[in-house]
Design an enzyme around this catalytic site. Structure first.
Site, PDB file in Angstrom:
ATOM      1  N   LYS A 167      16.588  60.946 133.386  1.00 14.26           N
ATOM      2  CA  LYS A 167      17.309  60.104 132.431  1.00 14.26           C
ATOM      3  C   LYS A 167      16.313  59.535 131.417  1.00 14.26           C
ATOM      4  O   LYS A 167      15.190  59.188 131.771  1.00 14.26           O
ATOM      5  CB  LYS A 167      18.028  58.966 133.157  1.00 14.26           C
ATOM      6  CG  LYS A 167      19.044  59.458 134.181  1.00 14.26           C
ATOM      7  CD  LYS A 167      19.851  58.319 134.796  1.00 14.26           C
ATOM      8  CE  LYS A 167      19.001  57.268 135.457  1.00 14.26           C
ATOM      9  NZ  LYS A 167      18.147  57.803 136.551  1.00 14.26           N
ATOM     10  N   ASP A 213      10.940  56.290 133.534  1.00 12.75           N
ATOM     11  CA  ASP A 213      11.315  57.547 134.186  1.00 12.75           C
ATOM     12  C   ASP A 213      10.615  58.731 133.534  1.00 12.75           C
ATOM     13  O   ASP A 213      10.060  59.609 134.217  1.00 12.75           O
ATOM     14  CB  ASP A 213      12.833  57.750 134.108  1.00 12.75           C
ATOM     15  CG  ASP A 213      13.614  56.827 135.024  1.00 12.75           C
ATOM     16  OD1 ASP A 213      13.025  55.851 135.517  1.00 12.75           O
ATOM     17  OD2 ASP A 213      14.809  57.075 135.239  1.00 12.75           O
ATOM     18  N   HIS A 237      21.423  49.314 133.117  1.00 16.55           N
ATOM     19  CA  HIS A 237      20.411  48.435 133.691  1.00 16.55           C
ATOM     20  C   HIS A 237      20.731  46.974 133.432  1.00 16.55           C
ATOM     21  O   HIS A 237      19.833  46.126 133.447  1.00 16.55           O
ATOM     22  CB  HIS A 237      19.027  48.769 133.142  1.00 16.55           C
ATOM     23  CG  HIS A 237      18.541  50.122 133.532  1.00 16.55           C
ATOM     24  ND1 HIS A 237      18.725  51.229 132.735  1.00 16.55           N
ATOM     25  CD2 HIS A 237      17.907  50.556 134.645  1.00 16.55           C
ATOM     26  CE1 HIS A 237      18.206  52.288 133.335  1.00 16.55           C
ATOM     27  NE2 HIS A 237      17.714  51.903 134.498  1.00 16.55           N
ATOM     28  N   GLY A 259      15.640  54.161 139.028  1.00 18.90           N
ATOM     29  CA  GLY A 259      15.799  52.884 139.707  1.00 18.90           C
ATOM     30  C   GLY A 259      17.004  52.864 140.618  1.00 18.90           C
ATOM     31  O   GLY A 259      18.010  53.541 140.373  1.00 18.90           O
ATOM     32  N   SER A 260      16.917  52.093 141.693  1.00 18.94           N
ATOM     33  CA  SER A 260      18.077  51.883 142.554  1.00 18.94           C
ATOM     34  C   SER A 260      19.066  50.947 141.854  1.00 18.94           C
ATOM     35  O   SER A 260      18.777  50.368 140.813  1.00 18.94           O
ATOM     36  CB  SER A 260      17.633  51.302 143.895  1.00 18.94           C
ATOM     37  OG  SER A 260      16.795  52.198 144.581  1.00 18.94           O
ATOM     38  N   GLY A 261      20.241  50.805 142.436  1.00 19.48           N
ATOM     39  CA  GLY A 261      21.270  49.975 141.831  1.00 19.48           C
ATOM     40  C   GLY A 261      22.338  50.765 141.110  1.00 19.48           C
ATOM     41  O   GLY A 261      23.293  50.178 140.596  1.00 19.48           O
ATOM     42  N   HIS A 262      22.180  52.120 141.064  1.00 13.63           N
ATOM     43  CA  HIS A 262      23.150  52.978 140.372  1.00 13.63           C
ATOM     44  C   HIS A 262      23.935  53.836 141.357  1.00 13.63           C
ATOM     45  O   HIS A 262      24.538  54.827 140.969  1.00 13.63           O
ATOM     46  CB  HIS A 262      22.430  53.895 139.386  1.00 13.63           C
ATOM     47  CG  HIS A 262      21.548  53.180 138.425  1.00 13.63           C
ATOM     48  ND1 HIS A 262      22.001  52.157 137.632  1.00 13.63           N
ATOM     49  CD2 HIS A 262      20.218  53.329 138.140  1.00 13.63           C
ATOM     50  CE1 HIS A 262      21.003  51.709 136.885  1.00 13.63           C
ATOM     51  NE2 HIS A 262      19.912  52.397 137.185  1.00 13.63           N
TER      52      HIS A 262
END
Length: 333
Positions: free
Chosen positions: A105, A110, A219, A54-57
């Site tokens: 991860k 994922d 998250h 996911g994006s945001g990391h």
């Protein structure tokens, strides 16, 4: 919600467009399906590394695409796994004839989607190995996982295994090294504030002005317990003690100490935490042979810190020191 965005549904696409413009010497962004590859032409006979999530990391994972690290990264929506199609397409795009390693991860989406993508790639004649990173000691299961979450050791695995792949090591050896890095790494995090997912428009959990969340994930999920806010030295102790007890580390071990900012923590504060974490490691007879400090695995604008300890062997040290040239990490010749 105060964020420097236009519309939540455009956030990932527009961020990747900006990233491609800022780092055009390093990366290319494929729009449909969405993935990032190196700008340089792929060579022949080199194992390729693919990761994502996911994006945001950010800067994980797109910031680690480049020489000495990843060949491709697959971003999903914020805190949402990419689907199998972009992973499979990225795998095909970077395969140079020596096979592809997926670094995954340990989050349910994922793991499932990378496994499906690997099967698609194998049907196309590409050798694919997958290694799951599960280094978070805070919880055995969470809202997102069966088993421990994958966090800070992911960056270290991408760097060390990227160096091995660049040196021409074959797929089975690079995958074995990745598994060894995962087995030797432990991580834990603390949050001082929650983050706000743009589509949700509100914080993922609430913390009082004198509270901190111990054992958080990346998250926005809450941790294992809530405590009164403590000074930095005490926070370092809260993070380091479970790491040292879990592996356990042995006196005389060489270690890499990674103090990571969760997105909203100033670097000056991370160095205060590093100072105490380094002292704790030395008190336990460990030699801090390498270090990394900064916001490399973030959770949007969350204020907080995580600590990762990796027990190093000579091979890991050699590949950690290998040259790397990515948007987030640059060193060596």
């Amino acid at each position: 919600m105060k964020k420097l965005i236009n519309a939540p549904e455009d956030l990932v696409r527009e961020a990747l467009e900006g990233m491609a413009l800022a780092h055009g010497d390093l990366i290319r962004v494929n729009a449909a399906p969405l993935f990032i590859t190196r700008a340089e032409a792929k060579g022949t006979g080199k194992v390729a590394l693919v990761s994502g999530g996911g994006s945001g990391h950010e800067p994980m994972h797109g910031g680690f695409v480049g020489r000495g690290m990843l060949d491709a990264a697959c971003p999903g929506a914020v805190f949402t796994s990419p689907t199998p199609d972009p992973i499979a397409e990225a795998t095909r795009a970077v395969d140079a004839g020596a096979g592809v390693l997926h670094i995954i991860k340990n989050y349910t989406g994922d793991v499932m989607n990378f496994e499906m993508a690997a099967e698609l790639a194998r049907e196309a004649g590409i050798a694919v190995e997958g290694v799951i990173v599960n280094d978070d000691v805070a919880v055995e299961d969470s809202l997102y996982t069966a088993g421990r979450r994958g966090v800070g050791t992911t960056v270290l695995a991408e760097k060390i295994c990227g160096g091995a792949a660049e040196a021409g090591r074959p797929l089975d050896e690079v995958a074995a090294l990745c598994r060894r890095v995962n087995a030797a790494g432990r991580s834990m995090g603390v949050a001082l504030s929650a983050c706000t997912v743009p589509h949700a428009g509100k914080p993922s959990f609430e913390l009082g002005p004198d509270e901190m969340e111990v054992g958080i994930g990346i998250h926005g999920e809450p941790g294992r317990r809530r405590e009164r806010l403590e000074p930095a030295d005490r926070v370092a102790e809260i993070l380091m003690r479970p790491l040292l007890e879990d592996l356990p580390f042995r006196r005389g071990d060489d270690v890499l100490l990674f103090i990571n900012g969760m997105g909203g923590t100033p670097l000056i504060e991370l160095y205060v935490v590093y100072r105490k974490a380094h002292a704790i490691a030395r008190e336990h007879g460990l030699r801090v042979a390498r270090s990394l400090v900064g916001p490399y695995v973030t959770s949007l604008e969350m204020a907080g810190v995580s600590a990762t300890l990796l027990r190093l062997d000579d091979e890991m040290l050699r590949y950690w020191d290998a040259p790397v040239h990515t948007a987030a990490l640059r060193w060596g010749a």
